[in-house]
Motif scaffolding. Structure first.
Motif, PDB file in Angstrom:
ATOM      1  N   ALA A   1     -17.831  23.087   2.927  1.00  0.00           N
ATOM      2  CA  ALA A   1     -17.520  21.828   2.459  1.00  0.00           C
ATOM      3  C   ALA A   1     -17.756  21.815   1.016  1.00  0.00           C
ATOM      4  CB  ALA A   1     -18.294  20.696   3.133  1.00  0.00           C
ATOM      5  N   ALA A   2     -18.864  22.264   0.529  1.00  0.00           N
ATOM      6  CA  ALA A   2     -19.429  22.364  -1.006  1.00  0.00           C
ATOM      7  C   ALA A   2     -18.441  22.889  -1.819  1.00  0.00           C
ATOM      8  CB  ALA A   2     -20.697  22.947  -1.123  1.00  0.00           C
ATOM      9  N   CYS A   3     -17.739  24.223  -1.236  1.00  0.00           N
ATOM     10  CA  CYS A   3     -16.674  24.852  -1.995  1.00  0.00           C
ATOM     11  C   CYS A   3     -15.539  24.074  -2.025  1.00  0.00           C
ATOM     12  CB  CYS A   3     -16.633  26.347  -1.204  1.00  0.00           C
ATOM     13  SG  CYS A   3     -18.068  27.430  -1.850  1.00  0.00           S
ATOM     14  N   LYS A   4     -15.042  23.425  -0.850  1.00  0.00           N
ATOM     15  CA  LYS A   4     -13.854  22.765  -0.902  1.00  0.00           C
ATOM     16  C   LYS A   4     -13.837  21.616  -1.861  1.00  0.00           C
ATOM     17  CE  LYS A   4     -10.943  19.519   2.074  1.00  0.00           C
ATOM     18  NZ  LYS A   4     -10.785  19.128   3.498  1.00  0.00           N
ATOM     19  N   ARG A   5     -15.194  20.962  -2.049  1.00  0.00           N
ATOM     20  CA  ARG A   5     -15.377  19.947  -2.959  1.00  0.00           C
ATOM     21  C   ARG A   5     -15.082  20.296  -4.479  1.00  0.00           C
ATOM     22  NH1 ARG A   5     -19.548  18.506  -6.028  1.00  0.00           N
ATOM     23  NH2 ARG A   5     -19.640  16.247  -6.724  1.00  0.00           N
ATOM     24  N   PHE A   6     -15.790  21.633  -4.610  1.00  0.00           N
ATOM     25  CA  PHE A   6     -15.343  22.213  -5.887  1.00  0.00           C
ATOM     26  C   PHE A   6     -14.200  22.429  -6.331  1.00  0.00           C
ATOM     27  CE2 PHE A   6     -20.169  24.226  -5.326  1.00  0.00           C
ATOM     28  CZ  PHE A   6     -20.684  22.974  -5.941  1.00  0.00           C
ATOM     29  N   GLU A   7     -13.614  23.014  -5.283  1.00  0.00           N
ATOM     30  CA  GLU A   7     -11.981  23.319  -5.253  1.00  0.00           C
ATOM     31  C   GLU A   7     -11.227  22.191  -5.721  1.00  0.00           C
ATOM     32  OE1 GLU A   7      -8.456  25.664  -5.117  1.00  0.00           O
ATOM     33  OE2 GLU A   7     -10.365  26.355  -5.108  1.00  0.00           O
ATOM     34  N   GLU A   8     -11.657  21.050  -5.032  1.00  0.00           N
ATOM     35  CA  GLU A   8     -10.643  19.634  -5.382  1.00  0.00           C
ATOM     36  C   GLU A   8     -11.252  19.271  -6.748  1.00  0.00           C
ATOM     37  OE1 GLU A   8     -12.120  17.515  -2.276  1.00  0.00           O
ATOM     38  OE2 GLU A   8     -10.474  18.263  -0.765  1.00  0.00           O
ATOM     39  N   SER A   9     -12.293  19.671  -7.450  1.00  0.00           N
ATOM     40  CA  SER A   9     -12.887  19.349  -8.630  1.00  0.00           C
ATOM     41  C   SER A   9     -12.337  20.258  -9.759  1.00  0.00           C
ATOM     42  CB  SER A   9     -14.060  19.229  -8.734  1.00  0.00           C
ATOM     43  OG  SER A   9     -14.656  18.594  -8.055  1.00  0.00           O
ATOM     44  N   GLY A  10     -11.309  21.247  -9.283  1.00  0.00           N
ATOM     45  CA  GLY A  10     -10.511  22.286 -10.174  1.00  0.00           C
ATOM     46  C   GLY A  10     -11.221  23.108 -10.961  1.00  0.00           C
ATOM     47  N   VAL A  11     -12.719  23.623 -10.147  1.00  0.00           N
ATOM     48  CA  VAL A  11     -13.155  24.569 -10.852  1.00  0.00           C
ATOM     49  C   VAL A  11     -12.539  25.765 -10.920  1.00  0.00           C
ATOM     50  CG1 VAL A  11     -15.312  23.627  -9.633  1.00  0.00           C
ATOM     51  CG2 VAL A  11     -14.228  25.325  -8.775  1.00  0.00           C
ATOM     52  N   THR A  12     -13.098  26.770 -11.882  1.00  0.00           N
ATOM     53  CA  THR A  12     -12.654  28.119 -12.102  1.00  0.00           C
ATOM     54  C   THR A  12     -13.458  28.900 -11.040  1.00  0.00           C
ATOM     55  OG1 THR A  12     -11.812  27.598 -14.334  1.00  0.00           O
ATOM     56  CG2 THR A  12     -12.267  30.067 -13.792  1.00  0.00           C
ATOM     57  N   TRP A  13     -12.913  29.906 -10.451  1.00  0.00           N
ATOM     58  CA  TRP A  13     -13.743  30.636  -9.502  1.00  0.00           C
ATOM     59  C   TRP A  13     -13.925  31.966 -10.064  1.00  0.00           C
ATOM     60  CZ3 TRP A  13     -15.960  28.689  -5.304  1.00  0.00           C
ATOM     61  CH2 TRP A  13     -15.717  27.389  -4.716  1.00  0.00           C
ATOM     62  N   LYS A  14     -15.276  32.552  -9.894  1.00  0.00           N
ATOM     63  CA  LYS A  14     -15.322  34.208  -9.987  1.00  0.00           C
ATOM     64  C   LYS A  14     -15.228  34.608  -8.714  1.00  0.00           C
ATOM     65  CE  LYS A  14     -16.608  37.717 -12.250  1.00  0.00           C
ATOM     66  NZ  LYS A  14     -15.583  38.366 -13.285  1.00  0.00           N
ATOM     67  N   LYS A  15     -15.720  34.083  -7.811  1.00  0.00           N
ATOM     68  CA  LYS A  15     -15.711  34.537  -6.288  1.00  0.00           C
ATOM     69  C   LYS A  15     -15.554  33.411  -5.425  1.00  0.00           C
ATOM     70  CE  LYS A  15     -17.852  37.168  -2.514  1.00  0.00           C
ATOM     71  NZ  LYS A  15     -17.525  36.084  -1.568  1.00  0.00           N
ATOM     72  N   LYS A  16     -14.446  33.308  -4.674  1.00  0.00           N
ATOM     73  CA  LYS A  16     -14.529  32.594  -3.607  1.00  0.00           C
ATOM     74  C   LYS A  16     -15.208  32.927  -2.228  1.00  0.00           C
ATOM     75  CE  LYS A  16      -9.982  29.970  -4.623  1.00  0.00           C
ATOM     76  NZ  LYS A  16      -8.991  29.648  -4.420  1.00  0.00           N
ATOM     77  N   LEU A  17     -15.420  32.299  -1.473  1.00  0.00           N
ATOM     78  CA  LEU A  17     -16.120  32.627   0.051  1.00  0.00           C
ATOM     79  C   LEU A  17     -15.133  33.660   0.447  1.00  0.00           C
ATOM     80  CD1 LEU A  17     -17.701  29.250   1.407  1.00  0.00           C
ATOM     81  CD2 LEU A  17     -18.741  31.075   0.571  1.00  0.00           C
ATOM     82  N   THR A  18     -14.102  33.510   0.559  1.00  0.00           N
ATOM     83  CA  THR A  18     -13.036  34.410   1.350  1.00  0.00           C
ATOM     84  C   THR A  18     -12.783  35.729   0.550  1.00  0.00           C
ATOM     85  OG1 THR A  18     -11.004  33.397   0.319  1.00  0.00           O
ATOM     86  CG2 THR A  18     -11.946  32.655   2.147  1.00  0.00           C
ATOM     87  N   ASP A  19     -13.236  35.956  -0.541  1.00  0.00           N
ATOM     88  CA  ASP A  19     -13.110  37.137  -1.395  1.00  0.00           C
ATOM     89  C   ASP A  19     -14.316  38.239  -1.115  1.00  0.00           C
ATOM     90  OD1 ASP A  19     -11.308  35.905  -2.790  1.00  0.00           O
ATOM     91  OD2 ASP A  19     -12.352  35.497  -4.592  1.00  0.00           O
ATOM     92  N   GLY A  20     -14.004  39.414  -0.962  1.00  0.00           N
ATOM     93  CA  GLY A  20     -14.648  40.537  -0.931  1.00  0.00           C
ATOM     94  C   GLY A  20     -15.345  40.311   0.499  1.00  0.00           C
TER      95      GLY A  20
END
Length: 323
Positions: free
Chosen positions: A274-293
């Motif tokens: 849920a936190a990562c979804k909130r960050f995504e909706e805030s338009g953050v730049t990701w270095k690594k998403k939960l689904t990466d790696g």
């Protein structure tokens, strides 16, 4: 675990730095009163992680799980660096590769604590007697990272006191330099959910300091904050935001001499999905998403200056270990 997230549950969990020799570094931080709380070995990837923090009975986070704490230091050791005579880290304070500044501990009796550190043979970047600011010192760890030392009481109150108890110390804050204070303050407050505790304006010297954190159950501290842990200090030097070519070193890319140093800060959250979804909706730049790696239980967000912010699950809310 709830399907929503609330920034009131977030914690500034740790700050990560790379070290040459973990034995020497652990000895240093243990001398500052910290305890080795957890070691995570990754032999296949040829590195180990060491988490240190204050854990005496009177400590802020005594007895809590690793990810339910604030004020930890994570040491990252890449195998073989201790035997490499040419291995050096970037401590973040040398031009032209400045960025991360220091970690900071607060102590019971400032003069006695500094004397104890000096008696152990550790070097200082700044002693209490150096310069105009007699209420702060900077000791150097084995890799020459700066560790600020401040008092939980005034220097006048502890003048002449010769005893100090490391069990009462706190890992107070981590400092990073930021190019644009307005952008960084907006990011850390609106996106990461921190509160601004205090602003220290230094117009004559041309810089401001901003102290932020997660209030938690104690609420936003009033006045002096030396008894707290998990504070983020942003240092803004006037005018950097006007220079399009100017940038700070993030600690993870290779610097002008091929070195790395500071790695990231880390926040623990109540529900990582849920936190990562909130960050995504805030338009953050990701270095690594939960689904990466391969590691699906951590994510990395980039702040406006490109510093890495790790996001991990607080085990108190999930009821199961992360690693």
């Amino acid at each position: 675990m709830a399907s929503t997230t609330d920034t009131k549950n977030y914690k500034f969990n740790h700050s990560m730095i790379r070290v040459k020799d973990p034995k020497a570094s652990i000895k240093f931080y243990e001398h500052l009163g910290m305890s080795l709380l957890k070691k995570l070995p990754f032999p296949d990837a040829k590195f180990d992680l060491y988490f240190l923090g204050y854990d005496a009975p009177q400590s802020v986070s005594h007895g809590k799980e690793i990810w339910d704490r604030e004020g930890l230091v994570e040491l990252t050791h890449n195998y073989g660096s201790e035997a490499d005579p040419n291995y050096k880290v970037n401590n973040g304070n040398r031009d032209p590769d400045r960025g991360f500044g220091h970690t900071c501990i607060s102590v019971d009796n400032l003069q006695a604590a500094c004397q104890r550190i000096e008696d152990a043979g550790y070097k200082f970047q700044k002693k209490l007697s150096d310069g105009r600011m007699k209420q702060i010192a900077f000791v150097l760890d084995p890799d020459e990272y700066w560790v600020e030392v401040i008092g939980q009481k005034s220097v006048e109150e502890t003048e002449g006191v010769t005893t100090t108890d490391p069990a009462t110390y706190r890992m107070n804050h981590t400092m990073i330099r930021v190019k644009d204070a307005e952008k960084s303050l907006k990011f850390y407050q609106e996106v990461m959910g921190m509160s601004l505790y205090r602003t220290n304006e230094n117009e004559k010297a041309g810089f401001n300091l901003y102290f932020l954190g997660y209030p938690g159950e104690k609420g936003v501290p009033q006045g002096y904050q030396a008894d707290r842990e998990g504070i983020l200090e942003l240092t803004w030097n006037y005018g950097t935001e006007k220079d399009e070519k100017f940038s700070y070193y993030d600690g993870n890319s290779k610097d002008s001499e091929g070195r790395q140093g500071f790695g990231h800060i880390c926040i623990s959250v109540d529900n990582i999905e849920a936190a990562c979804k909130r960050f995504e909706e805030s338009g953050v730049t990701w270095k690594k998403k939960l689904t990466d790696g391969r590691m699906k239980n951590i994510a990395f967000v980039l702040d406006p200056d490109g510093y890495w912010i790790e996001v991990v699950q607080n085990e108190r809310f999930s009821g199961k270990p992360n690693f």
